[in-house]
Design an enzyme around this catalytic site. Structure first.
Site, short mmCIF file in Angstrom:
data_model
loop_
_atom_site.label_atom_id
_atom_site.label_comp_id
_atom_site.label_asym_id
_atom_site.label_seq_id
_atom_site.Cartn_x
_atom_site.Cartn_y
_atom_site.Cartn_z
N GLY A 231 11.30 21.47 -4.67
CA GLY A 231 12.19 21.30 -5.90
C GLY A 231 11.64 21.15 -7.14
N GLY A 502 11.65 7.86 -5.55
CA GLY A 502 12.04 8.09 -4.02
C GLY A 502 11.74 6.85 -3.19
N ARG A 578 -0.13 0.63 -3.67
CA ARG A 578 -0.44 0.91 -2.11
C ARG A 578 0.10 2.19 -1.84
NH1 ARG A 578 2.13 -3.48 2.54
NH2 ARG A 578 0.59 -2.96 4.25
N ASN A 581 1.14 6.49 3.03
CA ASN A 581 0.50 7.54 4.01
C ASN A 581 -0.55 8.23 3.57
OD1 ASN A 581 0.09 9.90 5.67
ND2 ASN A 581 1.71 9.33 6.75
N GLU A 655 4.70 12.58 -9.31
CA GLU A 655 4.46 13.48 -10.49
C GLU A 655 3.19 13.11 -11.29
OE1 GLU A 655 8.78 13.70 -12.18
OE2 GLU A 655 8.65 11.92 -11.05
#
Length: 690
Positions: A231, A502, A578, A581, A655
Site C-alpha cells: 500500500g 500499527g 525494541r 521480529n 517509514e
C-alpha cells in the site's frame, strides 16, 4: 491461565506465519475472494483537466452484449455527505481533473465492460486548466490543516550576520505509490448491508469514512481485508474507486460487482506524493553551529480536496537554531488528489534539509557527521519537550564505523576506479513515534490455546507474525497456541496501518486484553472464557517528544564520460526501540531504503501540462528499482527498548527507512563529482561536463 512459561517470542524471528499460504496462492487478496456470479466494472474517465460534461450518451453502451447497467451522474443516487470531494463522485457534470470518474459500465465479463465503455460518447465544455507547481504561483495559501508557521527570534537579522550561509532551492517530484496489488473492491448490497472485499490499510477507518457519504450506519457496512498486497500509504484512506464500486453494487441489489483498478488508472485515482519546492536558508558560525534556520515549502494540492505534503514537518525538530522561520504553503491545481505515500512530509522534507546540511558542512570545512553532532539538540526545538530517546549521534557514529566513513575523500571528485567517480554520503533519518488509541482486542480461550481477534491489517509488513508473537508473550504460551484473526470489521475495532503506528497501537490492545482476561478469569481460564482490552492514549506523548532516529550512508559511482549513476552500497542504522521480529523488521527497513533509492535515482511522474495527465503511467515507464539497481543494502539497529513508547517498548519502523535515504545518495553523488544537484531524481546529464 497457568503459571508463566517464560515464553519469549518477542525478539525472535520465526518465519512469516502467512508465508506458506501466500506462496501457495491460498491467501485471498481482495479480487480473489470467491463470490457467486460476479459482475465486472470498467470506469469512464474524464479526458479533460477542467470544465464540465454537457453531453453524455450511453445508449450504445447499454445495448452492448453483456451490459447490465451503466452508471453516470445522470442516474447515480445523491450522496448524503459530499464534504469529501474525492469521494463525492457522480454528483455533478463538473470536471476537476483528467481521469476523474464520470461513470461506469457493469457487465458480465471484464472484456464486455471495457468494450462498452468505449461506446459512450462525451461532450465537454472545456476551461483553461493549471497543473504546474511553481515558486511564484499566485494561488499559494496556508493549508487548512497542519502545524502552521514557525517564527522564533529575528531570522532575517541572524541570517544576514551569519559567518557562513546556505541559500538554495530544492525540489522533489510527483511520485506514485505502486503496490504490486492494485486497488481493488468487490462489493455486494443485499438491500440492508453493504459488504466490501477491498484492499485497505484499515477496515474500520475505511468504513467510518464511506458510511456517511453513502448515508449508511457504519454497522450496515462490512469490510473484509485479511491480506493486502502492499500500500505504501495509498490504501490508508478510501479513494474514489471504492466509492464507485459501492455505488454500482447499490444500483444492482443482490449482485456482486468486482473492480480492480488498472495500473494506468492508479495514476489518476488512488493518490500520489505531491511535488515540493523547498527554499532553505541556513546561517551558521564558522564552527558550524546553526544560528539562523529558514525553511519555506510549497507543495501541490488539488481543487477537489486539499492534502498538504508538509515538507517542513521534520525540520521543526531536527536541528537547533535560535532564530527560526518555517512556512508551509499549498497550491491547489486542476490535478488528482494527492494522498499519503510512505513517510509523507518527512521523506521529501528531509531531502532538502539533509542536502542543505551537507552543503553547510562543505562551506564550513567540517565533516558532515560532525556538523550534525554539533547541531544535535537536547530538547525538541518545536515543543521544548525532552526527547524520549534521541540517539541520532549514536546512529551516526555506529554507521560511520560500520560503513568505513574514514576512507571517504574530503575533496570531491578525487576518487576514481576504472573511469568511475566514487563518492560517499550521509544523511539523518527521523520519524514520529506514536500509537493511536481506540484499538480493541478480544481474547477467547479455546481448546488448543487462545483466539485473538482484532481488525488490524497486514500489508505484507508482517502483522500476522509480529502480532502473534506479542499475543504469545502476553498470554505466556507458545506461538502455536495463538489463533490470530485480523482484517474484518466484524472483529473488534482497530486503527489504520499508517504513520508507523500499527503494531504499537494493536499490541497495546492485545496486552490490555490479556490483562483483562487474567483479571476476569484468573491465570488458567476455562475454555470459552473471554475478555477484551482497549489501547489507550499514551500519556508519555504529552511530556516527551516522541521520535525515532537513524543514519543513512550511501556509496555511489558515476561514469565520467556518460554521467551514468549507480548505487554501490547503502547502510542504515536506526534507533527504533525494541524490535519485535528482526526478520520482518529488516525487511521493512530494506524496503524503505530501497524506496529511498528509487526516490533518488528513478521515480518521477511526468505530468504533461498541456493535458493534465501523467504520461509515464505504467511500470514500463515509471521506473522503480529492480534487483540490478540494489547490489547491497545493510541494515542495523541499536539494541534498546523504549518504555515510554508503550509496554512492548517498540516504536514503528514502517517509514523511517525511506527518510534520508535519497539525500544520502545525493550527497554521495556530490562527493563523487563535486557537482551539487538539488532536484530529484538525479539524472546522469547533471554530472556531465558543461
Amino acid at each position: 491461565m497457568s503459571d508463566p512459561l517464560k515464553v519469549s517470542s518477542i525478539g525472535t524471528q520465526p518465519v512469516r506465519l502467512d508465508g506458506p499460504d501466500k506462496v501457495r496462492g491460498r491467501a485471498p487478496y481482495a479480487y480473489e475472494h470467491e463470490v457467486e456470479d460476479p459482475l465486472f466494472l470498467y470506469p469512464v474517465q474524464a479526458e479533460i483537466a477542467r470544465g464540465k460534461v454537457v453531453n453524455l450518451s450511453t445508449a450504445a453502451a447499454e445495448a452492448a452484449e453483456g451490459v447490465v447497467h451503466v452508471l453516470t451522474a445522470q442516474n447515480a443516487p445523491a450522496l448524503k455527505d459530499t464534504e469529501d470531494g474525492e469521494l463525492a463522485i457522480l454528483q455533478s457534470p463538473e470536471v476537476r481533473f483528467r481521469g476523474q470518474y464520470l461513470g461506469a459500465v457493469i457487465a458480465t465479463t471484464p472484456e464486455q465492460a471495457r468494450s462498452a465503455a468505449d461506446l459512450i460518447e462525451i461532450g465537454y465544455e472545456r476551461e483553461d486548466h493549471d497543473v504546474q507547481l511553481r515558486k511564484d504561483h499566485p494561488g499559494a495559501r496556508k493549508p487548512q490543516s497542519g502545524g502552521g508557521d514557525v517564527t522564533e527570534g529575528d531570522f532575517d537579522a541572524a541570517f544576514a550576520k551569519a559567518e557562513v550561509s546556505i541559500d538554495a532551492w530544492y525540489s522533489t517530484p510527483m511520485e506514485h505509490n505502486n503496490p504490486m496489488e492494485p486497488h481493488t473492491t468487490v462489493a455486494k448490497w443485499d438491500g440492508s448491508t453493504l459488504t466490501l472485499w477491498t484492499s485497505t490499510q484499515g477496515v474500520h477507518p475505511a468504513r467510518t469514512a464511506i458510511a456517511p457519504v453513502l448515508g449508511l450506519d457504519p454497522e450496515q457496512i462490512r469490510i473484509i481485508s485479511p491480506h493486502v498486497g502492499g500500500g505504501f500509504g495509498s490504501k490508508g484512506v478510501p479513494h474514489a474507486d471504492m466509492m464507485l464500486t459501492a455505488q454500482a453494487a447499490r444500483a444492482l441489489p443482490g449482485r456482486t460487482v468486482k473492480y480492480a483498478v488498472s495500473r494506468q488508472q492508479m495514476f489518476s485515482i488512488t493518490g500520489y506524493r505531491a511535488p515540493t519546492l523547498q527554499h532553505i536558508r541556513l546561517g551558521a558560525g564558522a564552527d558550524g553551529q546553526i544560528t539562523a534556520f529558514g525553511f519555506d515549502a510549497l507543495s501541490m494540492s488539488s481543487h477537489t480536496k486539499e492534502f498538504p505534503e508538509e515538507a517542513t514537518k521534520p525540520a521543526r525538530m531536527m536541528y537547533a537554531g535560535e532564530h527560526r522561520r518555517l512556512t508551509q504553503r499549498v497550491v491547489p491545481l486542476d490535478v488528482p488528489v494527492p494522498s499519503w505515500m510512505r513517510a509523507p512530509g518527512e521523506a521529501p522534507g528531509m531531502v532538502g534539509l539533509e542536502i542543505a546540511m551537507d552543503e553547510l558542512a562543505v562551506a564550513c570545512g567540517i565533516d558532515p557527521i560532525e556538523l550534525r553532532v554539533r547541531n544535535d539538540p537536547q530538547t525538541d526545538p518545536d515543543t521544548g519537550l525532552p526527547f524520549n530517546q534521541r540517539r541520532l549521534v549514536d546512529c551516526l557514529r555506529e554507521g560511520a564505523r560500520r560503513f568505513g566513513w574514514a576512507a571517504r575523500s574530503a575533496q570531491p571528485g578525487t576518487r576514481r576506479e576504472n573511469g568511475w567517480l566514487i563518492g560517499l554520503g550521509v544523511a539523518s533519518s527521523t520519524y514520529p513515534a506514536s500509537r493511536q488509541p481506540g484499538s480493541v482486542a478480544r481474547i477467547r480461550r479455546v481448546q488448543d490455546g487462545y483466539q485473538v481477534t482484532i481488525g488490524a491489517a497486514d500489508l505484507g509488513t508482517g502483522t500476522w507474525t509480529a502480532l502473534t508473537q506479542v499475543a504469545a508473550d502476553a498470554l505466556q504460551v507458545p506461538l502455536e497456541q495463538i489463533q490470530l484473526q485480523i482484517g474484518d470489521t466484524s472483529l473488534p475495532n482497530a486503527t489504520v496501518a499508517g504513520g508507523s503506528t500499527g503494531l504499537a497501537s494493536w499490541s497495546a490492545a492485545v496486552l490490555a486484553g490479556a490483562e483483562a482476561l487474567r483479571a476476569e478469569h484468573g491465570r488458567d481460564p476455562a475454555v470459552g472464557a473471554e475478555a477484551q482490552g482497549e489501547a489507550k492514549k499514551n500519556p508519555a506523548a504529552e511530556k516527551w517528544a516522541m521520535h525515532s532516529f537513524g543514519a543513512q550512508f550511501a556509496q555511489v559511482r558515476i561514469q565520467e564520460s556518460t554521467g551514468e549513476i549507480r548505487m554501490d552500497r547503502m547502510l542504515g542504522v536506526f534507533s527504533a526501540g525494541r524490535i519485535v521480529n528482526p526478520r520482518t523488521a529488516r525487511s521493512q527497513f530494506i524496503g524503505g531504503m530501497t524506496m529511498g533509492l528509487g526516490m533518488a535515482l528513478h521515480e518521477k511522474s511526468e505530468l504533461d501540462p498541456r493535458f493534465g495527465h501523467v504520461v509515464n503511467h505504467d511500470l514500463a515507464e515509471y521506473h522503480v528499482p529492480v534487483n540490478a539497481d540494489v547490489p547491497e543494502i545493510e541494515v542495523s539497529w541499536l539494541d534498546e527498548e523504549d518504555p515510554l513508547a508503550g509496554p512492548v517498548g517498540a516504536r514503528g519502523i514502517g517509514e523511517i527507512g525511506i527518510v534520508g535515504a535519497a539525500a544520502a545518495i545525493a550527497n554521495a553523488a556530490y562527493n563523487a563529482t563535486g557537482v551539487r544537484v538539488r532536484e530529484l531524481p538525479l539524472f546522469g546529464d547533471a554530472f556531465l561536463p558543461r
